[in-house]
Design a protein around this motif. Structure first.
Motif, PDB file in Angstrom:
ATOM      1  N   GLY A 195       0.868  -1.189  -0.032  1.00 27.04           N
ATOM      2  CA  GLY A 195      -0.027   0.002  -0.187  1.00 27.04           C
ATOM      3  C   GLY A 195       0.898   1.068  -0.064  1.00 27.04           C
ATOM      4  N   ILE A 196       0.707   2.081  -1.155  1.00 28.48           N
ATOM      5  CA  ILE A 196       1.651   3.401  -1.075  1.00 28.48           C
ATOM      6  C   ILE A 196       0.944   4.624  -0.980  1.00 28.48           C
ATOM      7  N   ALA A 197      -0.541   4.647  -1.342  1.00 33.15           N
ATOM      8  CA  ALA A 197      -1.105   5.865  -1.382  1.00 33.15           C
ATOM      9  C   ALA A 197      -2.575   6.154  -1.412  1.00 33.15           C
ATOM     10  N   VAL A 198      -3.112   7.156  -1.052  1.00 32.55           N
ATOM     11  CA  VAL A 198      -4.338   7.391  -1.227  1.00 32.55           C
ATOM     12  C   VAL A 198      -4.802   8.510  -2.151  1.00 32.55           C
ATOM     13  N   MET A 199      -5.587   8.468  -2.904  1.00 31.38           N
ATOM     14  CA  MET A 199      -5.958   9.224  -4.274  1.00 31.38           C
ATOM     15  C   MET A 199      -7.409   9.804  -4.129  1.00 31.38           C
ATOM     16  N   GLU A 200      -7.547  11.055  -4.067  1.00 34.43           N
ATOM     17  CA  GLU A 200      -9.105  11.672  -4.096  1.00 34.43           C
ATOM     18  C   GLU A 200      -9.206  12.680  -5.365  1.00 34.43           C
ATOM     19  N   PRO A 201      -9.924  11.791  -6.245  1.00 32.69           N
ATOM     20  CA  PRO A 201     -10.446  12.530  -7.430  1.00 32.69           C
ATOM     21  C   PRO A 201     -11.672  13.382  -6.697  1.00 32.69           C
ATOM     22  N   VAL A 202     -11.673  14.791  -7.004  1.00 34.91           N
ATOM     23  CA  VAL A 202     -12.696  15.387  -6.430  1.00 34.91           C
ATOM     24  C   VAL A 202     -13.359  16.507  -7.558  1.00 34.91           C
ATOM     25  N   ARG A 203     -14.396  16.862  -7.534  1.00 40.46           N
ATOM     26  CA  ARG A 203     -15.156  17.630  -8.592  1.00 40.46           C
ATOM     27  C   ARG A 203     -15.363  19.008  -8.068  1.00 40.46           C
ATOM     28  N   ILE A 204     -14.853  19.260  -6.821  1.00 42.76           N
ATOM     29  CA  ILE A 204     -15.073  20.490  -6.092  1.00 42.76           C
ATOM     30  C   ILE A 204     -13.434  20.720  -5.720  1.00 42.76           C
ATOM     31  N   PRO A 205     -12.832  21.548  -6.543  1.00 43.63           N
ATOM     32  CA  PRO A 205     -11.556  22.165  -6.450  1.00 43.63           C
ATOM     33  C   PRO A 205     -11.050  22.203  -4.831  1.00 43.63           C
ATOM     34  N   TRP A 206     -10.108  21.897  -4.158  1.00 41.87           N
ATOM     35  CA  TRP A 206      -9.461  22.180  -2.973  1.00 41.87           C
ATOM     36  C   TRP A 206     -10.302  21.257  -1.813  1.00 41.87           C
ATOM     37  N   CYS A 207     -11.242  20.394  -2.293  1.00 40.55           N
ATOM     38  CA  CYS A 207     -11.921  19.668  -1.401  1.00 40.55           C
ATOM     39  C   CYS A 207     -11.330  18.553  -0.908  1.00 40.55           C
ATOM     40  N   THR A 208     -10.853  18.354   0.385  1.00 41.01           N
ATOM     41  CA  THR A 208      -9.788  17.235   0.671  1.00 41.01           C
ATOM     42  C   THR A 208     -10.543  16.564   1.701  1.00 41.01           C
ATOM     43  N   PRO A 209     -11.245  15.442   1.453  1.00 40.78           N
ATOM     44  CA  PRO A 209     -11.852  14.425   2.594  1.00 40.78           C
ATOM     45  C   PRO A 209     -11.100  13.842   3.302  1.00 40.78           C
ATOM     46  N   THR A 210      -9.616  13.718   3.095  1.00 41.34           N
ATOM     47  CA  THR A 210      -8.903  12.878   3.877  1.00 41.34           C
ATOM     48  C   THR A 210      -8.067  13.744   4.912  1.00 41.34           C
ATOM     49  N   LEU A 211      -8.216  15.070   4.761  1.00 40.04           N
ATOM     50  CA  LEU A 211      -7.568  15.939   5.762  1.00 40.04           C
ATOM     51  C   LEU A 211      -8.595  16.438   6.777  1.00 40.04           C
ATOM     52  N   PRO A 212      -8.211  16.193   7.988  1.00 41.29           N
ATOM     53  CA  PRO A 212      -9.215  16.824   9.078  1.00 41.29           C
ATOM     54  C   PRO A 212      -9.680  18.274   9.128  1.00 41.29           C
ATOM     55  N   ILE A 213      -9.669  18.908   7.976  1.00 40.61           N
ATOM     56  CA  ILE A 213     -10.150  20.407   7.901  1.00 40.61           C
ATOM     57  C   ILE A 213     -11.644  20.402   7.474  1.00 40.61           C
ATOM     58  N   PRO A 214     -12.252  20.994   8.549  1.00 39.66           N
ATOM     59  CA  PRO A 214     -13.695  21.327   8.268  1.00 39.66           C
ATOM     60  C   PRO A 214     -13.979  21.998   6.681  1.00 39.66           C
ATOM     61  N   GLY A 215     -14.505  21.102   5.729  1.00 42.26           N
ATOM     62  CA  GLY A 215     -15.148  21.898   4.314  1.00 42.26           C
ATOM     63  C   GLY A 215     -13.640  21.840   3.664  1.00 42.26           C
ATOM     64  N   GLY A 216     -12.462  21.159   3.925  1.00 36.91           N
ATOM     65  CA  GLY A 216     -11.308  20.989   3.088  1.00 36.91           C
ATOM     66  C   GLY A 216     -10.693  22.349   2.942  1.00 36.91           C
ATOM     67  N   LEU A 217     -10.192  22.438   1.925  1.00 36.95           N
ATOM     68  CA  LEU A 217      -9.692  23.775   1.644  1.00 36.95           C
ATOM     69  C   LEU A 217     -10.038  24.734   0.870  1.00 36.95           C
ATOM     70  N   THR A 218     -11.238  24.285   0.448  1.00 43.78           N
ATOM     71  CA  THR A 218     -12.270  25.359  -0.210  1.00 43.78           C
ATOM     72  C   THR A 218     -12.533  26.501   0.750  1.00 43.78           C
ATOM     73  N   GLY A 219     -12.648  27.744  -0.037  1.00 38.57           N
ATOM     74  CA  GLY A 219     -12.612  28.899   0.888  1.00 38.57           C
ATOM     75  C   GLY A 219     -11.514  29.624   1.455  1.00 38.57           C
ATOM     76  N   LYS A 220     -10.563  28.765   1.472  1.00 42.23           N
ATOM     77  CA  LYS A 220      -9.408  28.893   2.363  1.00 42.23           C
ATOM     78  C   LYS A 220      -8.295  29.410   1.446  1.00 42.23           C
ATOM     79  N   ILE A 221      -8.494  29.228   0.090  1.00 46.00           N
ATOM     80  CA  ILE A 221      -7.201  29.664  -1.008  1.00 46.00           C
ATOM     81  C   ILE A 221      -7.485  31.155  -1.414  1.00 46.00           C
ATOM     82  N   PRO A 222      -6.365  32.023  -1.378  1.00 45.50           N
ATOM     83  CA  PRO A 222      -6.449  33.395  -1.536  1.00 45.50           C
ATOM     84  C   PRO A 222      -6.511  33.620  -3.038  1.00 45.50           C
ATOM     85  N   PHE A 223      -6.641  32.752  -3.893  1.00 44.66           N
ATOM     86  CA  PHE A 223      -6.639  33.080  -5.511  1.00 44.66           C
ATOM     87  C   PHE A 223      -7.860  32.361  -5.928  1.00 44.66           C
TER      88      PHE A 223
END
Length: 342
Positions: free
Chosen positions: A96-124
Motif C-alpha cells: 500500500g503506497i497511496a490514497v488518491m482523491e478525485p474531487v469535482r470540487i477544487p480544493w476539497c480534501t476529505p482525507t484531511l481533518p479540515i472542515p470543508g477542506g481547503l475550499t474557501g481558504k485559498i486566496p486566489f
C-alpha cells in the motif's frame, strides 16, 4: 379507488425522481475530522490487501479473492550487486503506497481533518491552477476532476515491519501532489507536453485495441504493451482532467490516469519484476499490472482490483449513490513490490 390511489402515488414518485435528477448537484465539500478518521481507519483496516505474499516461491494467502501476478518466477534465490554483492530470497507482496482523491470540487480534501477542506481558504481564484473557490462554484466548474495524491503506508501507520527493507516506511502519511497547482492537468493541449505520443493513438485502430485490454482486465490483469489503454475505463491520454464524470468508474479512470502521469513525471517508479528485486527503477511508461486500486470512501469495496476492470463485473455495485459520491471519492492504491531480501 385503491388502484387509482396507487397509480397517483407511483406517478408522483416518478415525477419526483425526474425532478431530482434534473436539478444540478449543490457544490458541497464533505470534509472534516469525521471523514478523515473514517478514511484513516479504513486504510489500516484493509491492510490485508498486501496478500498474497510470496517468500522464496511459496505463496502465503490468508484472504481469499486477492489477485496476484507472477512477476519474477525462476529460482527462489536472487543476487544484488548494490551497494555490495549479496544473495537473498525473492519476496513479493502488494505494498500500500497511496490514497488518491478525485474531487469535482477544487480544493476539497476529505482525507484531511479540515472542515470543508481547503475550499474557501485559498486566496486566489484562477482556473489555470484549479478553478474557483467553493463560494463561486458554477455547474460548469464541476465537469472536471482535480486529484490529490497522499503518500499513505498502512503498515507504517500500524507501526509494524519498520525494519523490513522491502517496505517503504518513512513518512507514513503525507500530502504529496495537488493537481490544482498543476497547469498541465487543466488543459489537454498543455498535457501534450508530457505525452506528445498521444497523437499516435488518437485513431480508431489504436482505440479498438483497447477492447482487448478491457477483456483481459475483466478476467485478470491488463495488458502492459497496450499502455495507452486503461481497460474498460477509457484512454490514458490526454494526461489531464478531461474524462466523463457520470459514474464511479470515471473516478477510477482518473486515478489510473493520474498514476500514469506521475510515472511520466518520475514521481513514481517501477517496483516489480526482476528489475525491481534490487530496488526501484525509472518507469516513464507505466506498467498497469503493477497496480491495484479500490474505493475506500464514501462507500468501501474491501478488495483491490486491477486497473481497467469494469465496474459492473465486481466492484461497482451500489457505488453510484446520488449525493454520497457524485462529487468526491477516495481510493487506496496498492503496488506490486518484488524484493531481494537478505
Amino acid at each position: 379507488m385503491a388502484g387509482m390511489r396507487w397509480r397517483k402515488l407511483v406517478s408522483a414518485l416518478l415525477a419526483f425522481l425526474i425532478l431530482v435528477q434534473s436539478v444540478p448537484a449543490k457544490s458541497v465539500c464533505r470534509a472534516g475530522p469525521d471523514t478523515s478518521l473514517n478514511i484513516i481507519a479504513t486504510i489500516i483496516g484493509t491492510a490485508y490487501n498486501a496478500f498474497p505474499i510470496t517468500i522464496g516461491g511459496v505463496k502465503l494467502s490468508f484472504w481469499p479473492g486477492l489477485e496476484d501476478i507472477n512477476s519474477v518466477g525462476g529460482l527462489p534465490i536472487c543476487i544484488c550487486y548494490t551497494p555490495f554483492p549479496r544473495f537473498g530470497i525473492k519476496i513479493g507482496l502488494w505494498e500500500g503506497i497511496a490514497v488518491m482523491e478525485p474531487v469535482r470540487i477544487p480544493w476539497c480534501t476529505p482525507t484531511l481533518p479540515i472542515p470543508g477542506g481547503l475550499t474557501g481558504k485559498i486566496p486566489f481564484n484562477a482556473q489555470a491552477i484549479g478553478g474557483a473557490n467553493s463560494d463561486d462554484q458554477k455547474e460548469g466548474e464541476l465537469r472536471s476532476f482535480q486529484v490529490h495524491y497522499y503518500k499513505a503506508l498502512p503498515w507504517a501507520l500500524l507501526g509494524m515491519f519498520l525494519d523490513f527493507a522491502c517496505l517503504e516506511t518513512s513518512n507514513p502519511f503525507d500530502l504529496a501532489y495537488m493537481t490544482e497547482l498543476d497547469p498541465l492537468w487543466q488543459s489537454d493541449i498543455l498535457a501534450s507536453i508530457l505525452g506528445p505520443e498521444a497523437i499516435l493513438f488518437a485513431n480508431p485502430i489504436a482505440q479498438a485495441a483497447c477492447a482487448i485490454d478491457a477483456m483481459t482486465s475483466t478476467v485478470g490483469f491488463p495488458l502492459d504493451p497496450l499502455f495507452w489503454c486503461m481497460g474498460s475505463w477509457g484512454s490514458m491520454y490526454p494526461m489531464s482532467a478531461s474524462l466523463p464524470l457520470d459514474n464511479v468508474q470515471a473516478s477510477a479512470g482518473v486515478v489510473a490516469r493520474m498514476l500514469f502521469k506521475l510515472h511520466r513525471e518520475l514521481v513514481l517508479w517501477g517496483s516489480f519484476g526482476k528489475a525491481g528485486l534490487c530496488g526501484r527503477y525509472p518507469m516513464p511508461i507505466m506498467f498497469k499490472s503493477q497496480y491495484s486500486i479500490y474505493p475506500i470512501w464514501p462507500i468501501l469495496h474491501p478488495k483491490r482490483f486491477p486497473i481497467g476492470r469494469h465496474a459492473f463485473v465486481q466492484w461497482g455495485w451500489n457505488k453510484n449513490v446520488p449525493v454520497l459520491n457524485q462529487l468526491n471519492n477516495v481510493w487506496m492504491v496498492y503496488r506490486k513490490r518484488d524484493c531481494c531480501a537478505f
